[in-house]
Design a protein around this motif. Structure first.
Motif, PDB file in Angstrom:
ATOM      1  N   ASN A 157     -10.909   2.140  73.363  1.00 59.35           N
ATOM      2  CA  ASN A 157     -11.834   2.105  74.501  1.00 59.35           C
ATOM      3  C   ASN A 157     -12.302   0.685  74.795  1.00 59.35           C
ATOM      4  O   ASN A 157     -12.720   0.369  75.909  1.00 59.35           O
ATOM      5  CB  ASN A 157     -13.039   3.009  74.251  1.00 59.35           C
ATOM      6  CG  ASN A 157     -13.892   2.555  73.072  1.00 59.35           C
ATOM      7  OD1 ASN A 157     -13.387   1.934  72.133  1.00 59.35           O
ATOM      8  ND2 ASN A 157     -15.184   2.860  73.107  1.00 59.35           N
ATOM      9  N   LYS A 158     -12.184  -0.195  73.809  1.00 55.85           N
ATOM     10  CA  LYS A 158     -12.625  -1.580  73.969  1.00 55.85           C
ATOM     11  C   LYS A 158     -11.645  -2.422  74.791  1.00 55.85           C
ATOM     12  O   LYS A 158     -11.976  -3.531  75.204  1.00 55.85           O
ATOM     13  CB  LYS A 158     -12.865  -2.211  72.600  1.00 55.85           C
ATOM     14  CG  LYS A 158     -14.051  -1.595  71.855  1.00 55.85           C
ATOM     15  CD  LYS A 158     -14.223  -2.200  70.486  1.00 55.85           C
ATOM     16  CE  LYS A 158     -15.530  -1.742  69.840  1.00 55.85           C
ATOM     17  NZ  LYS A 158     -15.666  -0.287  69.760  1.00 55.85           N
ATOM     18  N   ILE A 159     -10.426  -1.894  74.996  1.00 49.42           N
ATOM     19  CA  ILE A 159      -9.479  -2.607  75.862  1.00 49.42           C
ATOM     20  C   ILE A 159      -9.073  -1.745  77.057  1.00 49.42           C
ATOM     21  O   ILE A 159      -8.140  -2.083  77.786  1.00 49.42           O
ATOM     22  CB  ILE A 159      -8.222  -3.078  75.091  1.00 49.42           C
ATOM     23  CG1 ILE A 159      -7.448  -1.893  74.515  1.00 49.42           C
ATOM     24  CG2 ILE A 159      -8.598  -4.084  74.000  1.00 49.42           C
ATOM     25  CD1 ILE A 159      -6.079  -2.268  73.976  1.00 49.42           C
ATOM     26  N   GLY A 160      -9.758  -0.624  77.242  1.00 48.29           N
ATOM     27  CA  GLY A 160      -9.464   0.236  78.389  1.00 48.29           C
ATOM     28  C   GLY A 160      -8.172   1.007  78.277  1.00 48.29           C
ATOM     29  O   GLY A 160      -7.611   1.422  79.293  1.00 48.29           O
ATOM     30  N   ASN A 161      -7.697   1.222  77.055  1.00 48.09           N
ATOM     31  CA  ASN A 161      -6.415   1.901  76.859  1.00 48.09           C
ATOM     32  C   ASN A 161      -6.644   3.389  76.589  1.00 48.09           C
ATOM     33  O   ASN A 161      -7.723   3.800  76.161  1.00 48.09           O
ATOM     34  CB  ASN A 161      -5.668   1.261  75.686  1.00 48.09           C
ATOM     35  CG  ASN A 161      -4.183   1.578  75.707  1.00 48.09           C
ATOM     36  OD1 ASN A 161      -3.664   2.108  76.677  1.00 48.09           O
ATOM     37  ND2 ASN A 161      -3.495   1.239  74.638  1.00 48.09           N
ATOM     38  N   VAL A 162      -5.624   4.189  76.811  1.00 47.79           N
ATOM     39  CA  VAL A 162      -5.697   5.636  76.626  1.00 47.79           C
ATOM     40  C   VAL A 162      -4.620   6.072  75.634  1.00 47.79           C
ATOM     41  O   VAL A 162      -3.472   5.623  75.704  1.00 47.79           O
ATOM     42  CB  VAL A 162      -5.512   6.380  77.972  1.00 47.79           C
ATOM     43  CG1 VAL A 162      -5.456   7.888  77.760  1.00 47.79           C
ATOM     44  CG2 VAL A 162      -6.655   6.029  78.913  1.00 47.79           C
ATOM     45  N   LEU A 163      -4.978   6.962  74.731  1.00 46.69           N
ATOM     46  CA  LEU A 163      -4.046   7.450  73.720  1.00 46.69           C
ATOM     47  C   LEU A 163      -2.973   8.320  74.362  1.00 46.69           C
ATOM     48  O   LEU A 163      -3.286   9.251  75.111  1.00 46.69           O
ATOM     49  CB  LEU A 163      -4.819   8.269  72.676  1.00 46.69           C
ATOM     50  CG  LEU A 163      -4.133   8.527  71.337  1.00 46.69           C
ATOM     51  CD1 LEU A 163      -3.954   7.229  70.559  1.00 46.69           C
ATOM     52  CD2 LEU A 163      -4.954   9.521  70.504  1.00 46.69           C
ATOM     53  N   PRO A 164      -1.689   8.046  74.109  1.00 47.18           N
ATOM     54  CA  PRO A 164      -0.614   8.881  74.666  1.00 47.18           C
ATOM     55  C   PRO A 164      -0.692  10.310  74.125  1.00 47.18           C
ATOM     56  O   PRO A 164      -1.230  10.553  73.039  1.00 47.18           O
ATOM     57  CB  PRO A 164       0.660   8.178  74.193  1.00 47.18           C
ATOM     58  CG  PRO A 164       0.244   6.778  73.892  1.00 47.18           C
ATOM     59  CD  PRO A 164      -1.164   6.880  73.378  1.00 47.18           C
ATOM     60  N   TYR A 165      -0.145  11.250  74.867  1.00 49.50           N
ATOM     61  CA  TYR A 165      -0.234  12.660  74.493  1.00 49.50           C
ATOM     62  C   TYR A 165       0.328  12.975  73.101  1.00 49.50           C
ATOM     63  O   TYR A 165      -0.298  13.720  72.336  1.00 49.50           O
ATOM     64  CB  TYR A 165       0.434  13.539  75.536  1.00 49.50           C
ATOM     65  CG  TYR A 165      -0.557  14.127  76.516  1.00 49.50           C
ATOM     66  CD1 TYR A 165      -1.551  15.003  76.095  1.00 49.50           C
ATOM     67  CD2 TYR A 165      -0.497  13.807  77.863  1.00 49.50           C
ATOM     68  CE1 TYR A 165      -2.459  15.532  76.990  1.00 49.50           C
ATOM     69  CE2 TYR A 165      -1.402  14.330  78.775  1.00 49.50           C
ATOM     70  CZ  TYR A 165      -2.391  15.199  78.323  1.00 49.50           C
ATOM     71  OH  TYR A 165      -3.289  15.719  79.217  1.00 49.50           O
ATOM     72  N   PRO A 166       1.515  12.469  72.707  1.00 50.86           N
ATOM     73  CA  PRO A 166       2.009  12.815  71.372  1.00 50.86           C
ATOM     74  C   PRO A 166       1.029  12.430  70.261  1.00 50.86           C
ATOM     75  O   PRO A 166       0.818  13.195  69.311  1.00 50.86           O
ATOM     76  CB  PRO A 166       3.324  12.029  71.271  1.00 50.86           C
ATOM     77  CG  PRO A 166       3.775  11.884  72.688  1.00 50.86           C
ATOM     78  CD  PRO A 166       2.514  11.688  73.478  1.00 50.86           C
ATOM     79  N   GLU A 217     -14.872  11.614  68.687  1.00 49.88           N
ATOM     80  CA  GLU A 217     -15.732  10.620  68.031  1.00 49.88           C
ATOM     81  C   GLU A 217     -14.988   9.306  67.835  1.00 49.88           C
ATOM     82  O   GLU A 217     -15.527   8.221  68.086  1.00 49.88           O
ATOM     83  CB  GLU A 217     -16.228  11.169  66.691  1.00 49.88           C
ATOM     84  CG  GLU A 217     -17.272  10.317  66.005  1.00 49.88           C
ATOM     85  CD  GLU A 217     -17.838  10.969  64.767  1.00 49.88           C
ATOM     86  OE1 GLU A 217     -18.734  10.359  64.153  1.00 49.88           O
ATOM     87  OE2 GLU A 217     -17.402  12.078  64.415  1.00 49.88           O
ATOM     88  N   LEU A 218     -13.754   9.403  67.399  1.00 54.63           N
ATOM     89  CA  LEU A 218     -12.941   8.202  67.202  1.00 54.63           C
ATOM     90  C   LEU A 218     -12.674   7.486  68.521  1.00 54.63           C
ATOM     91  O   LEU A 218     -12.789   6.263  68.616  1.00 54.63           O
ATOM     92  CB  LEU A 218     -11.605   8.578  66.549  1.00 54.63           C
ATOM     93  CG  LEU A 218     -11.611   8.866  65.050  1.00 54.63           C
ATOM     94  CD1 LEU A 218     -10.328   9.581  64.650  1.00 54.63           C
ATOM     95  CD2 LEU A 218     -11.768   7.593  64.249  1.00 54.63           C
ATOM     96  N   LEU A 219     -12.325   8.242  69.547  1.00 57.50           N
ATOM     97  CA  LEU A 219     -11.865   7.644  70.798  1.00 57.50           C
ATOM     98  C   LEU A 219     -13.009   7.236  71.728  1.00 57.50           C
ATOM     99  O   LEU A 219     -12.928   6.194  72.382  1.00 57.50           O
ATOM    100  CB  LEU A 219     -10.936   8.623  71.518  1.00 57.50           C
ATOM    101  CG  LEU A 219      -9.611   8.895  70.800  1.00 57.50           C
ATOM    102  CD1 LEU A 219      -8.907  10.093  71.411  1.00 57.50           C
ATOM    103  CD2 LEU A 219      -8.719   7.678  70.832  1.00 57.50           C
ATOM    104  N   LEU A 220     -14.063   8.034  71.799  1.00 59.83           N
ATOM    105  CA  LEU A 220     -15.149   7.731  72.723  1.00 59.83           C
ATOM    106  C   LEU A 220     -16.090   6.663  72.188  1.00 59.83           C
ATOM    107  O   LEU A 220     -16.554   5.804  72.940  1.00 59.83           O
ATOM    108  CB  LEU A 220     -15.927   9.006  73.056  1.00 59.83           C
ATOM    109  CG  LEU A 220     -15.133  10.120  73.751  1.00 59.83           C
ATOM    110  CD1 LEU A 220     -16.034  11.300  74.066  1.00 59.83           C
ATOM    111  CD2 LEU A 220     -14.447   9.618  75.009  1.00 59.83           C
ATOM    112  N   GLU A 221     -16.375   6.713  70.872  1.00 56.97           N
ATOM    113  CA  GLU A 221     -17.253   5.702  70.283  1.00 56.97           C
ATOM    114  C   GLU A 221     -16.489   4.440  69.897  1.00 56.97           C
ATOM    115  O   GLU A 221     -17.050   3.342  69.917  1.00 56.97           O
ATOM    116  CB  GLU A 221     -17.959   6.244  69.039  1.00 56.97           C
ATOM    117  CG  GLU A 221     -19.019   7.286  69.299  1.00 56.97           C
ATOM    118  CD  GLU A 221     -19.827   7.564  68.046  1.00 56.97           C
ATOM    119  OE1 GLU A 221     -20.206   6.608  67.343  1.00 56.97           O
ATOM    120  OE2 GLU A 221     -20.063   8.749  67.766  1.00 56.97           O
ATOM    121  N   GLY A 222     -15.231   4.608  69.524  1.00 60.01           N
ATOM    122  CA  GLY A 222     -14.477   3.463  69.011  1.00 60.01           C
ATOM    123  C   GLY A 222     -15.013   2.976  67.692  1.00 60.01           C
ATOM    124  O   GLY A 222     -14.815   1.818  67.316  1.00 60.01           O
TER     125      GLY A 222
END
Length: 271
Positions: A148-157, A173-178
């Motif tokens: 989230n700190k570089i504006g990237n999104v985790l791919p579906y796999p 929690e991992l992805l939204l808070e970083g």
């Protein structure tokens, strides 16, 4: 890192991924220690190639994946190359192809896989660890996906594997808070199965690999296959319900029963 790995690194330090084996246990080393083993495009490509090759080696019983240098499993992606290779949606889609290939090769490897995590396990490193069957970490390990700190999104796999492992709440929690998890918190929340003191973590990881390797290899393969099928909500067919009993027709099963009754160690041949 073990003496064998140090020796191998000296000989092949130009390779992004190293492989060596001891008996029927193979070790795959993410080898960019000067970058804390951060993934570049070449490493993704090499990891997929290595894992596909190992998956075809019927003499193996277990594959350990770890990082070189002892300071990190893999500290995410090498963002320094992103402006050249991952700076548009089209580039990102192409970049993801070797990522997906490596992840699938690990997830579908017929041999049990074990991630031995030392130090930083971030981003792509955690994505790879989640694809393994087991994860053992030292106390110094740290886990996170702070994209989230570089504006990237985790791919579906990678998202699917993460949610399968720890559930939606922990994934969010991992992805939204970083936020970065300690090894203890990661264990409590299901990212890793075991946390071991730093000075004995390597020994414990390889003790685990040897215990796996000493088991019946066909049974291990069936367990991996059936565990994956168990996550599919579709009803089991009659043929699928019968599959677990096929082990009783194998030579390994006969050997296992005989060894138990004779109070000796079984010798499994994968037949």
């Amino acid at each position: 890192m073990s003496k064998n790995s140090q020796k191998n690194n000296k000989k092949n330090n130009q390779d992004t991924v190293l492989v060596w084996r001891e008996g029927n246990v193979a070790t795959v080393v993410l080898n960019r220690p000067e970058k804390l083993n951060a993934f570049n495009l070449a490493m993704w490509q090499d990891l997929g190639t290595v894992m596909l090759k190992l998956g075809k080696d019927d003499t193996l019983r277990c594959v350990v994946i770890r990082g070189a240098g002892g300071q990190a499993f893999a500290a995410g992606a090498d963002i320094a190359e992103f402006q050249k290779v991952r700076f548009s949606s089209l580039q990102a889609a192409n970049y993801a192809k070797p990522m997906d290939r490596a992840a699938v090769a690990i997830r579908q490897c017929p041999h049990p896989t074990l991630a031995f995590v030392e130090g930083a396990c971030m981003g792509g490193g955690l994505e790879i660890a989640t694809q393994c069957d087991l994860r053992i970490a030292n106390q110094s390990a740290r886990f996170g996906i702070p994209i989230n700190k570089i504006g990237n999104v985790l791919p579906y796999p990678a998202m699917i594997a993460l949610v399968d492992l720890v559930g939606r709440s922990v994934a969010m929690e991992l992805l939204l808070e970083g936020r970065i998890f300690s090894a203890e918190e990661a264990c409590v929340k299901g990212l890793v199965g075991r946390v071991v003191e730093d000075n004995i973590a390597e020994a414990e990881a390889y003790n685990s690999a040897r215990r796996i390797a000493e088991g019946a290899p066909l049974a291990a393969r069936w367990h991996k296959k059936h565990a994956t099928r168990a996550q599919n909500p579709e009803p089991l067919t009659t043929a699928e319900l019968a599959q677990p009993f096929l082990c009783c027709d194998t030579a390994d099963y006969k050997e296992g029963i005989a060894a138990f009754l004779e109070k000796r160690k079984p010798h499994f041949e994968g037949k």
